[in-house]
Enzyme design. Sequence first.
Site, PDB file in Angstrom:
ATOM      1  N   HIS A   1       0.941  -1.193  -0.055  1.00  0.00           N
ATOM      2  CA  HIS A   1      -0.065   0.059  -0.034  1.00  0.00           C
ATOM      3  C   HIS A   1       0.821   1.287  -0.228  1.00  0.00           C
ATOM      4  CE1 HIS A   1      -4.141   1.096   0.226  1.00  0.00           C
ATOM      5  NE2 HIS A   1      -3.927   2.218   1.210  1.00  0.00           N
TER       6      HIS A   1
ATOM      7  N   ASP B   1      -7.031   4.062   9.305  1.00  0.00           N
ATOM      8  CA  ASP B   1      -8.779   3.882   8.888  1.00  0.00           C
ATOM      9  C   ASP B   1      -8.860   2.756   7.885  1.00  0.00           C
ATOM     10  OD1 ASP B   1      -9.542   6.281  10.184  1.00  0.00           O
ATOM     11  OD2 ASP B   1      -8.469   7.522   8.487  1.00  0.00           O
TER      12      ASP B   1
ATOM     13  N   GLU C   1     -11.961  12.776  14.026  1.00  0.00           N
ATOM     14  CA  GLU C   1     -11.177  13.038  12.883  1.00  0.00           C
ATOM     15  C   GLU C   1     -11.907  13.991  11.886  1.00  0.00           C
ATOM     16  OE1 GLU C   1     -10.165  10.024   9.800  1.00  0.00           O
ATOM     17  OE2 GLU C   1      -9.092   8.831  11.187  1.00  0.00           O
TER      18      GLU C   1
END
Length: 542
Positions: free
Chosen positions: A99, A170, A286
Amino acid sequence: MMTTKLLLAFAFCRLIATVGLHMGPTAELPRLGIDGLLSVDPSDVQIASVDFGLMRRNPPLAVLHPASADDVARLIRAAAAEEEGEYGGFTVSARGHGHSINGQTQTGNGVVIEMNGGGRRHRRGGDRSAPPQPVVAEKEKFVDVWGGELWIDVLKSTLGYGLAPRSWTDYLYLSVGGTLSNGGISGQAFNHGPQISNVHELDVVTGNGEIIKCSNEENPDLFHAVLGGLGQFGIITRARILLEPAPQRVRWIRVLYSNFEAFTKDQEWLISLHAKPENEKFDYVEGFVIVDEALINNWRSSFFSPANPVKISSFNNKPDGGVLYCLEITKNYHETASPTVDQEVEALLKELDYIPESVFTTDLAYVDFLDRVHKAELKLRSKGLWDVPHPWLNLFVPKSRIADFDRGIFKGILGNNTSGPILIYPMNKHKWDPRSSAVVPEDDVFYLVALLRSALDNGEPTQSLEYLSDQNHQILAFCAKEGIKVKQYLPHYTTEREWAEHFGDKWPEFQQRKMKFDPRHILATGQRIFPPFTTVNAAVSR
């Protein structure tokens, strides 16, 4: 000067000579006693040659699917071996879920170790051993996991004991070793700190090929070097993660602001409650920025059907500069405590200065909240919008300059087209261990600003990779010109001067740790921090 093809051939021949690699689609390492697979299969090489960013392609010479930490150590010892005064001739990079954005886990002169699931997911023979499964210590509240384990699988393994890790990212389809090599942040970081602040112990294979157990008490220099160390000092093969009782439900709330000062004031107040009892604070804080009206309905569709779209013009408080700010908060709870949740949420919301008519709330299972981004991923995949270039830019911005950043970036450079979400939320610096390799701004409170854009080849110039990459350069140039001392999260630099500026006062120690734990510079060369000392490079210089 040797051609690239000749250099690759030279390195591959050296790899064969060094580790006893037999040519074939699933070649093994019998001479070193490796239980996993060393593959030159084109499909394995192709997977390891790209990452989520899709902006760099660098095929490795081979891919190792390890069955254990011993496999990782044997390969690294081979890479670091000296023969007649020359090094082994190849580099090693660990890859979790791939990623990364800028080729950080790639290597063109060596072997990529596919840590994700190891032998459990990549075995081609029933007699192969596999990396260990997660082991939960219910009484002590920790779990021991393989470095390539995905956080979603860590969660599944702990929920059976009514436990869960305290700090998250997340997106759960990331490897444990990958996030611990960077930081690991989400809306819980204000309360529990990043994931690197929630690790009790590690097993690390250093660049010398040694398997070393480390913690605050045992080999602390290696422990703190590896956490946030961008893979420069070793490969994490086991991590002991701290756990807490897992909640059952989540009350998920979003509210809108048109005034940036009110938005940040409320965010900063909410994270200041970290030491309060659970019933007097939110569990997750957030936020994100909405610079065009199309995104507000994407924002709302997570909660309700988009059949009744929201228009920015419908709010009484007109947006300042055409920009809205969304505060995203949650309250975790057990079903037995549900009668008190409404009161706790209402008491906290009363203290906030959001647009009154903008409250949107939903209630869902804890697991569904944590895995929410994966559901969005499946939707994007179905539309062919996931496997596209991702010119992401993640910045830590000091609290003292976040208003200047807002004026120059959100209300300036970005215009009204974002090509993806823009996260913004504050964190408490004291929750980060200064002994780790991770670097953050000097202010006691700093913000993550994450521009998570996707480049599309749809003929729209503002969504092209070139346009978005240029915009990233403009943002960094603006910060430099205005003296906003940002720090990149998931950093990407190409020169020693840039890396030295990034690490600041930590740079001398970072260099010393490199010479101690990876003196031949064979690990994580895709980060471009230290040039590798390989015979291929020696050949280039001749």
